[in-house]
Design a protein around this motif. Structure first.
Motif, mmCIF file in Angstrom:
data_model
loop_
_atom_site.group_PDB
_atom_site.id
_atom_site.type_symbol
_atom_site.label_atom_id
_atom_site.label_comp_id
_atom_site.label_asym_id
_atom_site.label_seq_id
_atom_site.Cartn_x
_atom_site.Cartn_y
_atom_site.Cartn_z
ATOM 1 N N VAL A 268 24.501 39.790 2.149
ATOM 2 C CA VAL A 268 23.477 39.127 1.335
ATOM 3 C C VAL A 268 23.043 37.823 1.971
ATOM 4 O O VAL A 268 21.860 37.479 1.979
ATOM 5 C CB VAL A 268 24.006 38.798 -0.074
ATOM 6 C CG1 VAL A 268 22.925 38.112 -0.879
ATOM 7 C CG2 VAL A 268 24.424 40.055 -0.768
ATOM 8 N N LEU A 269 24.002 37.092 2.490
ATOM 9 C CA LEU A 269 23.662 35.826 3.133
ATOM 10 C C LEU A 269 22.709 36.087 4.291
ATOM 11 O O LEU A 269 21.733 35.356 4.494
ATOM 12 C CB LEU A 269 24.925 35.130 3.630
ATOM 13 C CG LEU A 269 25.880 34.665 2.530
ATOM 14 C CD1 LEU A 269 27.148 34.089 3.150
ATOM 15 C CD2 LEU A 269 25.217 33.644 1.613
ATOM 16 N N LEU B 279 26.919 29.058 -13.794
ATOM 17 C CA LEU B 279 25.801 29.843 -13.278
ATOM 18 C C LEU B 279 25.796 31.240 -13.889
ATOM 19 O O LEU B 279 24.740 31.785 -14.210
ATOM 20 C CB LEU B 279 25.885 29.949 -11.756
ATOM 21 C CG LEU B 279 25.496 28.677 -11.007
ATOM 22 C CD1 LEU B 279 25.814 28.825 -9.532
ATOM 23 C CD2 LEU B 279 24.008 28.370 -11.197
ATOM 24 N N CYS B 280 26.979 31.788 -14.026
ATOM 25 C CA CYS B 280 27.094 33.118 -14.605
ATOM 26 C C CYS B 280 26.503 33.124 -16.011
ATOM 27 O O CYS B 280 25.701 33.989 -16.368
ATOM 28 C CB CYS B 280 28.572 33.484 -14.631
ATOM 29 S SG CYS B 280 28.876 35.173 -15.101
ATOM 30 N N MET C 278 21.043 33.400 -6.847
ATOM 31 C CA MET C 278 21.172 34.572 -7.707
ATOM 32 C C MET C 278 21.550 35.813 -6.920
ATOM 33 O O MET C 278 22.331 36.635 -7.381
ATOM 34 C CB MET C 278 19.881 34.823 -8.487
ATOM 35 C CG MET C 278 19.806 33.999 -9.747
ATOM 36 S SD MET C 278 21.385 33.935 -10.659
ATOM 37 C CE MET C 278 21.512 35.633 -11.230
ATOM 38 N N ALA C 279 20.986 35.944 -5.738
ATOM 39 C CA ALA C 279 21.320 37.098 -4.899
ATOM 40 C C ALA C 279 22.808 37.081 -4.577
ATOM 41 O O ALA C 279 23.482 38.118 -4.650
ATOM 42 C CB ALA C 279 20.489 37.070 -3.615
ATOM 43 N N VAL C 280 23.329 35.921 -4.269
ATOM 44 C CA VAL C 280 24.763 35.822 -3.968
ATOM 45 C C VAL C 280 25.583 36.096 -5.223
ATOM 46 O O VAL C 280 26.543 36.876 -5.197
ATOM 47 C CB VAL C 280 25.126 34.440 -3.384
ATOM 48 C CG1 VAL C 280 26.626 34.331 -3.172
ATOM 49 C CG2 VAL C 280 24.383 34.197 -2.077
ATOM 50 N N MET C 281 25.172 35.510 -6.337
ATOM 51 C CA MET C 281 25.891 35.733 -7.595
ATOM 52 C C MET C 281 25.951 37.227 -7.940
ATOM 53 O O MET C 281 26.961 37.720 -8.415
ATOM 54 C CB MET C 281 25.212 34.978 -8.742
ATOM 55 C CG MET C 281 25.338 33.480 -8.689
ATOM 56 S SD MET C 281 27.028 32.872 -8.893
ATOM 57 C CE MET C 281 27.340 33.294 -10.603
ATOM 58 N N GLN C 282 24.858 37.910 -7.693
ATOM 59 C CA GLN C 282 24.805 39.340 -7.996
ATOM 60 C C GLN C 282 25.877 40.111 -7.213
ATOM 61 O O GLN C 282 26.591 40.953 -7.771
ATOM 62 C CB GLN C 282 23.396 39.868 -7.657
ATOM 63 C CG GLN C 282 23.215 41.359 -7.882
ATOM 64 C CD GLN C 282 23.430 41.752 -9.340
ATOM 65 O OE1 GLN C 282 22.995 41.050 -10.242
ATOM 66 N NE2 GLN C 282 24.126 42.863 -9.563
#
Lengths: 115, 115
Positions: A96-97, B35-36, B91-95
DNA sequence: TCAATATAATACTTTTTAATATATTATCTT
DNA sequence: AAGATAATATATTAAAAAGTATTATATTGA
């Protein structure tokens, strides 16, 4: 009625702690570059040193951290030690990074397409 | 023949630095939980405080960091300040983190299916 | 004046980073 | 086998920088 909020919260805290441990290990430019390089194929320390121009003790120290945290495997072949990726989770994050930080043009295009 | 290796490496270092800055911001259990929670919908500080049981000054401090790093937006409504997600990258990383750490069962299944 | 949130000040511990030196393990040479 | 060299790891240490938690105070709006 029992208060289940606290229980969920404890589980979430535990997960958050595990997650932040991985993030912390990743949160260093040298280690990111190392993982990036190693993810493209097993390599020995000398190759990493030449490719990334990080000097030997620092390199060994950072590789040591990646080892301790279970992000990489090692294999000895004569004098050389070869490193490879050991953690699926780490790779999933790295992927993702890569998409977010190394392929901004492509990402923008597909984001635009989605509108 | 010019040595282009150094140029690429400089660009990579720059990207690695940016990337590790985001990771560093995420690499804290309280901030991950915040963040979650916020990612599931805008919420005000009081809601976060109650949901996560983090006490007020700490909460405000961590929210301040998320703000400074551009991960969240704020909107005032009377006495309350509502927080929402501001960074696509975060958000992409959190996902992915969610998939890797919060849905292990589902992940294992699909990994098995892939064999 | 109260409620909601932010900022400041502080004290403390823990990490991080970088540098230098030294140790280990394996190979090569004679 | 002895010693030299190459590749990598570990130890040590010093300095800087961060992270954390706490208490107190300020701001803004109702």
């Amino acid at each position: 009625m029992p208060d289940t909020t606290g229980i969920d919260l404890d589980a979430m805290r535990k997960t958050a702690a595990d997650t932040s441990a991985l993030l912390k290990t990743l949160a260093n430019p040298d280690r990111l570059l190392l993982l990036c390089q190693i993810s493209q194929g097993e390599c020995c320390v000398g190759e990493l040193e030449e490719a990334l121009d990080i000097h030997q003790p620092t390199l060994s120290q950072q590789l040591g951290i990646l080892r301790e945290e279970g992000l990489v495997n090692t294999r000895r072949e004569g004098k050389r030690i070869y490193y490879s990726i050991a953690s699926e989770k780490a790779m999933a994050v790295m992927q993702v990074l890569y998409e977010q930080f190394c392929k901004p043009a492509a990402r923008r295009k597909s984001a635009a397409r989605a509108h």
